[in-house]
Design a protein around this motif. Sequence first.
Motif, mmCIF file in Angstrom:
data_model
loop_
_atom_site.group_PDB
_atom_site.id
_atom_site.type_symbol
_atom_site.label_atom_id
_atom_site.label_comp_id
_atom_site.label_asym_id
_atom_site.label_seq_id
_atom_site.Cartn_x
_atom_site.Cartn_y
_atom_site.Cartn_z
ATOM 1 N N LEU D 297 0.846 -1.209 0.000
ATOM 2 C CA LEU D 297 0.000 0.000 0.000
ATOM 3 C C LEU D 297 0.876 1.252 0.000
ATOM 4 C CD1 LEU D 297 -2.885 -0.663 2.579
ATOM 5 C CD2 LEU D 297 -3.013 -0.685 0.072
ATOM 6 N N GLN D 298 1.916 1.197 0.818
ATOM 7 C CA GLN D 298 2.783 2.379 0.942
ATOM 8 C C GLN D 298 3.621 2.610 -0.304
ATOM 9 O OE1 GLN D 298 4.685 1.038 4.520
ATOM 10 N NE2 GLN D 298 3.380 2.274 5.877
ATOM 11 N N SER D 299 4.117 1.524 -0.878
ATOM 12 C CA SER D 299 5.061 1.672 -1.991
ATOM 13 C C SER D 299 4.379 1.625 -3.344
ATOM 14 C CB SER D 299 6.093 0.529 -1.939
ATOM 15 O OG SER D 299 5.456 -0.706 -2.255
ATOM 16 N N GLY D 300 3.130 1.178 -3.362
ATOM 17 C CA GLY D 300 2.475 1.025 -4.657
ATOM 18 C C GLY D 300 2.928 -0.215 -5.411
ATOM 19 N N GLY D 301 3.640 -1.095 -4.733
ATOM 20 C CA GLY D 301 4.132 -2.308 -5.392
ATOM 21 C C GLY D 301 3.038 -3.355 -5.561
ATOM 22 N N ALA D 302 3.395 -4.453 -6.231
ATOM 23 C CA ALA D 302 2.416 -5.513 -6.514
ATOM 24 C C ALA D 302 2.168 -6.359 -5.270
ATOM 25 C CB ALA D 302 2.936 -6.398 -7.640
ATOM 26 N N PHE D 303 0.935 -6.791 -5.086
ATOM 27 C CA PHE D 303 0.568 -7.640 -3.962
ATOM 28 C C PHE D 303 0.809 -9.103 -4.329
ATOM 29 C CE2 PHE D 303 -1.665 -3.710 -3.522
ATOM 30 C CZ PHE D 303 -1.644 -3.451 -2.167
ATOM 31 N N ARG D 304 1.209 -9.874 -3.334
ATOM 32 C CA ARG D 304 1.556 -11.270 -3.633
ATOM 33 C C ARG D 304 0.329 -12.121 -3.952
ATOM 34 N NH1 ARG D 304 5.775 -13.942 0.324
ATOM 35 N NH2 ARG D 304 6.824 -11.990 -0.237
ATOM 36 N N THR D 305 -0.839 -11.748 -3.457
ATOM 37 C CA THR D 305 -2.062 -12.457 -3.842
ATOM 38 C C THR D 305 -3.120 -11.430 -4.238
ATOM 39 O OG1 THR D 305 -3.036 -12.448 -1.615
ATOM 40 C CG2 THR D 305 -1.627 -14.317 -2.180
ATOM 41 N N SER D 306 -4.088 -11.901 -5.029
ATOM 42 C CA SER D 306 -5.151 -11.009 -5.479
ATOM 43 C C SER D 306 -6.474 -11.753 -5.396
ATOM 44 C CB SER D 306 -4.903 -10.586 -6.924
ATOM 45 O OG SER D 306 -5.168 -11.706 -7.766
ATOM 46 N N VAL D 307 -7.559 -11.019 -5.635
ATOM 47 C CA VAL D 307 -8.873 -11.654 -5.625
ATOM 48 C C VAL D 307 -8.933 -12.751 -6.692
ATOM 49 C CG1 VAL D 307 -9.925 -9.974 -7.206
ATOM 50 C CG2 VAL D 307 -11.355 -11.154 -5.499
ATOM 51 N N HIS D 308 -8.164 -12.580 -7.749
ATOM 52 C CA HIS D 308 -8.120 -13.608 -8.785
ATOM 53 C C HIS D 308 -7.593 -14.940 -8.237
ATOM 54 C CE1 HIS D 308 -7.517 -15.656 -12.542
ATOM 55 N NE2 HIS D 308 -6.239 -15.784 -12.272
ATOM 56 N N ASP D 309 -6.593 -14.872 -7.374
ATOM 57 C CA ASP D 309 -6.087 -16.111 -6.762
ATOM 58 C C ASP D 309 -7.176 -16.773 -5.924
ATOM 59 O OD1 ASP D 309 -3.347 -15.998 -7.683
ATOM 60 O OD2 ASP D 309 -3.116 -14.275 -6.344
ATOM 61 N N GLY D 310 -7.977 -15.928 -5.269
ATOM 62 C CA GLY D 310 -9.072 -16.482 -4.476
ATOM 63 C C GLY D 310 -10.089 -17.191 -5.357
ATOM 64 N N VAL D 311 -10.420 -16.581 -6.478
ATOM 65 C CA VAL D 311 -11.383 -17.188 -7.397
ATOM 66 C C VAL D 311 -10.817 -18.484 -7.980
ATOM 67 C CG1 VAL D 311 -12.610 -16.891 -9.579
ATOM 68 C CG2 VAL D 311 -12.451 -14.980 -7.944
ATOM 69 N N ALA D 312 -9.571 -18.443 -8.370
ATOM 70 C CA ALA D 312 -8.979 -19.602 -9.042
ATOM 71 C C ALA D 312 -8.887 -20.795 -8.094
ATOM 72 C CB ALA D 312 -7.593 -19.232 -9.581
ATOM 73 N N ALA D 313 -8.513 -20.557 -6.834
ATOM 74 C CA ALA D 313 -8.454 -21.661 -5.864
ATOM 75 C C ALA D 313 -9.845 -22.218 -5.610
ATOM 76 C CB ALA D 313 -7.811 -21.168 -4.557
ATOM 77 N N GLN D 314 -10.828 -21.316 -5.604
ATOM 78 C CA GLN D 314 -12.210 -21.736 -5.386
ATOM 79 C C GLN D 314 -12.677 -22.648 -6.518
ATOM 80 O OE1 GLN D 314 -13.189 -20.427 -2.547
ATOM 81 N NE2 GLN D 314 -14.978 -21.757 -2.507
ATOM 82 N N LYS D 315 -12.284 -22.318 -7.734
ATOM 83 C CA LYS D 315 -12.671 -23.157 -8.876
ATOM 84 C C LYS D 315 -12.076 -24.560 -8.751
ATOM 85 C CE LYS D 315 -13.377 -19.606 -12.415
ATOM 86 N NZ LYS D 315 -12.795 -18.973 -13.620
ATOM 87 N N LEU D 316 -10.832 -24.629 -8.298
ATOM 88 C CA LEU D 316 -10.217 -25.944 -8.114
ATOM 89 C C LEU D 316 -10.927 -26.715 -7.003
ATOM 90 C CD1 LEU D 316 -6.454 -24.956 -8.488
ATOM 91 C CD2 LEU D 316 -7.799 -26.359 -10.084
ATOM 92 N N ALA D 317 -11.306 -26.011 -5.949
ATOM 93 C CA ALA D 317 -12.022 -26.663 -4.849
ATOM 94 C C ALA D 317 -13.370 -27.185 -5.337
ATOM 95 C CB ALA D 317 -12.198 -25.678 -3.694
ATOM 96 N N ASP D 318 -14.055 -26.371 -6.130
ATOM 97 C CA ASP D 318 -15.329 -26.816 -6.703
ATOM 98 C C ASP D 318 -15.130 -28.052 -7.576
ATOM 99 O OD1 ASP D 318 -16.724 -24.741 -5.550
ATOM 100 O OD2 ASP D 318 -17.749 -24.185 -7.413
ATOM 101 N N ALA D 319 -14.099 -28.008 -8.378
ATOM 102 C CA ALA D 319 -13.836 -29.138 -9.274
ATOM 103 C C ALA D 319 -13.539 -30.395 -8.476
ATOM 104 C CB ALA D 319 -12.663 -28.801 -10.203
ATOM 105 N N ALA D 320 -12.787 -30.253 -7.392
ATOM 106 C CA ALA D 320 -12.458 -31.413 -6.564
ATOM 107 C C ALA D 320 -13.714 -31.982 -5.919
ATOM 108 C CB ALA D 320 -11.427 -31.025 -5.502
ATOM 109 N N ALA D 321 -14.572 -31.099 -5.427
ATOM 110 C CA ALA D 321 -15.813 -31.568 -4.805
ATOM 111 C C ALA D 321 -16.656 -32.313 -5.830
ATOM 112 C CB ALA D 321 -16.575 -30.377 -4.214
ATOM 113 N N LEU D 322 -16.714 -31.767 -7.035
ATOM 114 C CA LEU D 322 -17.494 -32.398 -8.102
ATOM 115 C C LEU D 322 -16.883 -33.748 -8.480
ATOM 116 C CD1 LEU D 322 -19.890 -31.756 -10.059
ATOM 117 C CD2 LEU D 322 -18.146 -31.010 -11.710
ATOM 118 N N SER D 323 -15.583 -33.776 -8.627
ATOM 119 C CA SER D 323 -14.896 -35.019 -8.980
ATOM 120 C C SER D 323 -15.169 -36.088 -7.925
ATOM 121 C CB SER D 323 -13.386 -34.770 -9.108
ATOM 122 O OG SER D 323 -12.693 -35.994 -9.243
ATOM 123 N N PHE D 324 -15.082 -35.708 -6.681
ATOM 124 C CA PHE D 324 -15.345 -36.660 -5.600
ATOM 125 C C PHE D 324 -16.781 -37.181 -5.670
ATOM 126 C CE2 PHE D 324 -17.044 -37.067 -1.188
ATOM 127 C CZ PHE D 324 -16.565 -38.347 -0.981
#
Lengths: 334, 334, 334, 334
Positions: D297-324
């Motif tokens: 926030l202070q430096s304006g640099g890139a964040f190590r995680t983003s909302v996109h990472d949250g969505v993408a992990a969620q998709k994998l979790a959904d896929a795993a639940a479906l596969s199971f």
Amino acid sequence: MKQVAVFGAGRIGQIHASNLASLPGVQLRYVSDPASQSAASLAHALGAQVASIEEALADPAVDAVVIASPTTTHGDLIVRAAAAGKQIFCEKPVDLSVARAEACAAAVRRAGVACMIGFQRRFDPTFNALKSRLEDGEIGVPEVLIVTSRDPGAPPVEYLRQSGGIFRDMLIHDFDVFRWILADDGRDEAVWLSATGSCLTDPAIAQAGDIDTAIVSIRTRSGRLCQINASRRAAYGYDQRFEVLGFKGLLAAGNHRPTEVVRMDAAGVEVDNPEAFFLERYRAAYRLEVTHFIEQLQSGGAFRTSVHDGVAAQKLADAAALSFERGEPVTFSA
Amino acid sequence: MKQVAVFGAGRIGQIHASNLASLPGVQLRYVSDPASQSAASLAHALGAQVASIEEALADPAVDAVVIASPTTTHGDLIVRAAAAGKQIFCEKPVDLSVARAEACAAAVRRAGVACMIGFQRRFDPTFNALKSRLEDGEIGVPEVLIVTSRDPGAPPVEYLRQSGGIFRDMLIHDFDVFRWILADDGRDEAVWLSATGSCLTDPAIAQAGDIDTAIVSIRTRSGRLCQINASRRAAYGYDQRFEVLGFKGLLAAGNHRPTEVVRMDAAGVEVDNPEAFFLERYRAAYRLEVTHFIEQLQSGGAFRTSVHDGVAAQKLADAAALSFERGEPVTFSA
Amino acid sequence: MKQVAVFGAGRIGQIHASNLASLPGVQLRYVSDPASQSAASLAHALGAQVASIEEALADPAVDAVVIASPTTTHGDLIVRAAAAGKQIFCEKPVDLSVARAEACAAAVRRAGVACMIGFQRRFDPTFNALKSRLEDGEIGVPEVLIVTSRDPGAPPVEYLRQSGGIFRDMLIHDFDVFRWILADDGRDEAVWLSATGSCLTDPAIAQAGDIDTAIVSIRTRSGRLCQINASRRAAYGYDQRFEVLGFKGLLAAGNHRPTEVVRMDAAGVEVDNPEAFFLERYRAAYRLEVTHFIEQLQSGGAFRTSVHDGVAAQKLADAAALSFERGEPVTFSA
Amino acid sequence: MKQVAVFGAGRIGQIHASNLASLPGVQLRYVSDPASQSAASLAHALGAQVASIEEALADPAVDAVVIASPTTTHGDLIVRAAAAGKQIFCEKPVDLSVARAEACAAAVRRAGVACMIGFQRRFDPTFNALKSRLEDGEIGVPEVLIVTSRDPGAPPVEYLRQSGGIFRDMLIHDFDVFRWILADDGRDEAVWLSATGSCLTDPAIAQAGDIDTAIVSIRTRSGRLCQINASRRAAYGYDQRFEVLGFKGLLAAGNHRPTEVVRMDAAGVEVDNPEAFFLERYRAAYRLEVTHFIEQLQSGGAFRTSVHDGVAAQKLADAAALSFERGEPVTFSA
């Protein structure tokens, strides 16, 4: 005094022959190999005679045969040795075809002979100690098994072409570990298996129709879970580990190291890599398995592996190969 | 084919005899022991003959003798074997008296025979790998050596009474390690040694005039430093480690474990204890040392230990015993 | 709310000040340092005021002082702080002179104040856990203590010239460990001490009248044995270990590593070196020791170290220096 | 000076709030929680004010919000905070529904704010060091990833009922590790996923419609392979490890231990269990992740995680639940 004939004077035949020759109560009587030079040299070194397979099987003094010849000859030799009434120790696999393997099992059964299969990991001191402690209930019922199985490097592509593929050639040992540890020698069994893999180390392997890296998931009837990861390449050597999770904890079997030297310097703290490959890692196991074979012959006790274990591992290997090809799991009916 | 006679059919004699019998190029010809039953049994098991020491030494076919009889007989047997022109391998110590040990050395020198002393640690795979890596310069010149040497339990008090005391009986191996690693086989030497100790495990040991726990400090001519800590008791087994500090880092030699099983449960993470005692820990070392003895006999190469090493370790043991008794360091003139 | 003044705004003063500032129930009131820039900068960062030592000691609101100034000032500041009725935490050593250290102890006693000495190893999570488990009787009575104490590199020679020498400057911590672990906080004591050492890493150290490598042996009244090995140089970092042997087993305290990453490649299996130096290794210990100091001030409980521990460690350091100089052991009368 | 509001004063909210309060350049301005007692107590301890979410979002002085409230509120709070133009740090998951998570991502994108997701493992010192060394090319391209993820025990069944199931609640962290390590942050991606599992530890979990033990296999577009094994029960504590195989070797990240004490006694050699659970194991990670959030926030640099990472992990979790559920793999179109 048990009289034994060894079929095959190659690398693994030499190991079995020399272990047999050093056991009390055993006479290594014959060595057979179409490569007559190898047979003669091995027989000479160990005080045995060279004989053809026909001669060895025809000699009524021979109690047992050890089959260490190429994979494609195993099935035929088992059937012939069984017919001759010899006790049998055969290197894995029984046969790359499950149907032919089952025919071997039938022949063995009809003949009423033993047919121990060379799943030497069951005799590795570390793996075997883990198994005993599992049976002693140290961690309760085993529920999850994670197997890591990595070779230092792939065999020649010509070998791979006839190997039956990574699942039948390499993972068959891991499938036997699964059965030994998690399926509890018949008290449970695989009902669902899913495999996938890739060719990551050498395009020539893909051109030969094989892969070099594979992962397998297995679920048993009672819900136990197994994961196997295998690779034909590990820069750090031969990696043979597994871990078992149970109610009360975890038992893990690690690699053996050649020495216990530790170096600490500016770069970090370093210990030895695992034993280089199977001849080193399983040196003790190879000796202990033929010792067991002979001892059970002598005592009439039960053998730790049977032709049935060979067939069962082969079925799992077939299922994994099929799962990989189709991209779908294989289920087993009870 | 080297013809060998083994003197002594007790625990260590059995190990050497059976290792010798399994080596190519060796004929184990005679076993001698006043306990004729033991000699007969060992000779029979290994295809050798029973003979008296006189007979064995008188047989010109005998190339070498292995002395594994009680400590008090070593000196006499070395002298007689040397006089008979036999190559000699003798268990440590040469003799509990430095003067007599030096007389043995003189007899060996006069006879021009070899006299390897059984400092088997120099053949332990881990210790030996460390030594090789040291010589390869991995950590630079070795400057500090820390030796830990603990037995699982004390021998019977009757044994201790005739043992020469902990410094001569037990630490003599550690003094040899000091010489091997830090004194660099003669390129440096002890100039100052201070020892102390206590009887902590069993008052009977004190009553027998001995101690069961000892610590020793040594400084060499060039200023290198060595600490040895030894105990007759370690609840966890046989503890045989050392570490060497050099300019570029540290090399440490750890214990060997029977298996690589790890257990994790509510109580913690647990691995195997070290190998139980010297027969287990040094099994490989015993085999490798007689193999080396025979190979050097065959090739004419240099032996890794000599009667001189036996004398030198004995001098350090004497110095340590003296230092302990007086409560003062011992210094050595150049 | 305890009001605290910190004397010394150097490396260790900064650590203590910032730990104090983050503790609930503490107000870091003053920072004093002749280097007014350092004092101002540290005070500003932590919301404290700059004050002279006189001012700080004269302020009745100040409950306690933390002395983190140069060694030569410790004695004087302890005496003055005690006279002012302040509770004291002082970095080791009390004073390089045992006589002056004893005078400090007397002043503290007269004033009836606490004077905790900064033997931070007693607060290291690993060392402290070992000590607790020892007290719980896990291995029975401790009988043998082996201490390894190696710095990654020597301080500047100018520092060494005023340091009092390796035994007083560096091994004083190890002598405190000996007292804490083996002398069992006063229930046993050293009766015999032998030290030697060498200058192996840098001739400039010898020219400054010091050595860089030292080994010490100690025997206690009840016969317990301690070995300390110390070096000013370890290529692999800061090496701080000890092990304790008792009737029922061994407890060993190893180094902390920055991470638990393991790399296996063609060169071997590698883990992290130990934490780089004392600021990293003892980061938690420094925080825990001032936390303890404040908590005991608040609760009126006993402090884990006292000025007496500082004096006693100093006496052992003096004895070791003397033993080294004379080449003879020092004995202590009861 | 960044002004921050923390939403949620429960266990994880307390951790974030107190880490934020100790950071330079941060003012913890508000704490919000429907449980006003908890909010007041936390706010008081850290010098912050209690405010409603509306008040906090309406205050233009607030730069950023940290969402540590129950999972079901995450999506709504992200949308509202984004609309208010606040920078966002949100605990995982974004939302148990992928569709709603994607709506959050859209809202964040529209608002042009940051939205870091609390995948704290990316800040664990060991995992992060491994990742850096991977990027430095220490073992070449990563090809195989094996993840072990075991909780010491299952949460209450009431929690499990609303948790979304083991794949969404527990393995979501492991899916993020997969993406971070093997999918290389977007340069590769999962194309095939197969999951299975069982209820082995407590029938109540099955009755709640969940399982407690799961294994997952993933293959990426480029053929890389990942295995995850997860369990809600490990008698020995919290087990968080992974290993990565590459062309040149292996990098493995092990568990952290509370201390480095080793005990050797008659029962074996024992070291500490891993840190007990996530609060202990990821203590440093939690601190480092909010530090990173503030610094970027202070430096304006890139964040190590983003909302996109949250969505993408969620998709994998959904896929795993479906596969199971289906007993079949899920494939992903490019």
